[in-house]
Design a protein around this motif. Structure first.
Motif, PDB file in Angstrom:
ATOM      1  N   MET A  50       0.852  -1.195   0.000  1.00 23.89           N
ATOM      2  CA  MET A  50       0.000   0.000   0.000  1.00 23.89           C
ATOM      3  C   MET A  50       0.888   1.246   0.000  1.00 23.89           C
ATOM      4  SD  MET A  50      -3.142  -1.268   2.461  1.00 23.89           S
ATOM      5  CE  MET A  50      -4.234   0.126   2.196  1.00 23.89           C
ATOM      6  N   TYR A  59      -0.141   6.793  -2.465  1.00 25.27           N
ATOM      7  CA  TYR A  59      -0.911   5.543  -2.489  1.00 25.27           C
ATOM      8  C   TYR A  59      -2.392   5.848  -2.656  1.00 25.27           C
ATOM      9  CZ  TYR A  59      -4.025   2.028  -0.863  1.00 25.27           C
ATOM     10  OH  TYR A  59      -5.117   1.202  -0.792  1.00 25.27           O
ATOM     11  N   ASP A  83      -7.072  -3.717  -1.346  1.00 29.17           N
ATOM     12  CA  ASP A  83      -5.679  -3.449  -1.000  1.00 29.17           C
ATOM     13  C   ASP A  83      -5.405  -3.778   0.469  1.00 29.17           C
ATOM     14  OD1 ASP A  83      -5.276  -2.525  -3.583  1.00 29.17           O
ATOM     15  OD2 ASP A  83      -5.106  -0.411  -3.015  1.00 29.17           O
TER      16      ASP A  83
END
Length: 190
Positions: A50, A59, A83
């Motif tokens: 991430m 990110y 994620d």
């Protein structure tokens, strides 16, 4: 230490980002990664898969970019949750615990008819990864959220029906995945 790292643990991760109760785009753009409900952290977290190598804001911009122009909560939130789950799995793998971890992912309600008792409102996806006990199994039985605790206790070898434990309404489906008779009960008689 290694001894502490191998101790059993329980993690309940409940992301709320895809829900309409908040604005995911606003959360991605108006706040920084040090702001939490408990206060401000001194440093941004470094999260493999991430923020690591990118930084928080960069990110978060990738989440927006991958939504391909959509600012809808369901699109941005689904990417962010995906994620996050990937980061948890990566942490378990990196610590050598993934192969012996009961990992359950479940939606909290059906998507197509939320707030109804119609099948699309109550049917939901549930995925379990637990290589130490099973792999590549599909189970189509009728289970409920109340069955999760008895199932986890079954795999933890804790007899929740003995004295000293509160009675549970749910039933473990652990034996059903390896028994056609028990599976038939879950599929036809619940």
């Amino acid at each position: 230490t290694a001894a502490i790292d191998q101790q059993p643990f329980f993690l309940y991760f409940n992301p709320t980002t895809p829900h309409s109760s908040g604005n995911v785009y606003e959360a991605l753009t108006a706040y920084n990664c040090t702001q939490t409900p408990e206060g401000v952290m001194p440093n941004e977290p470094i999260i493999p898969l991430m923020t690591q190598g990118l930084g928080c804001q960069a990110y978060r911009q990738t989440v927006i970019d991958r939504a391909q122009g959509s600012l809808q909560n369901k699109d941005l939130g689904s990417i962010w949750v995906d994620d996050s789950v990937g980061a948890i799995l990566k942490a378990l793998e990196d610590s050598g615990q993934l192969q012996n971890t009961f990992f359950l992912f479940q939606m909290d309600h059906g998507q197509e008819a939320k707030s109804t008792l119609y099948e699309p409102g109550i049917r939901l996806a549930q995925f379990i990864h637990f290589p130490a006990k099973f792999s590549s199994i599909t189970f189509d039985g009728i289970v409920s959220t109340i069955d999760i605790a008895p199932t986890i206790l079954h795999y933890a070898a804790i007899n929740h029906t003995s004295n000293g434990y509160y009675p549970m309404d749910g039933q473990s489906w652990a034996t059903a995945i390896n028994s056609s008779t028990v599976a038939a009960y879950f599929e036809n008689n619940r």
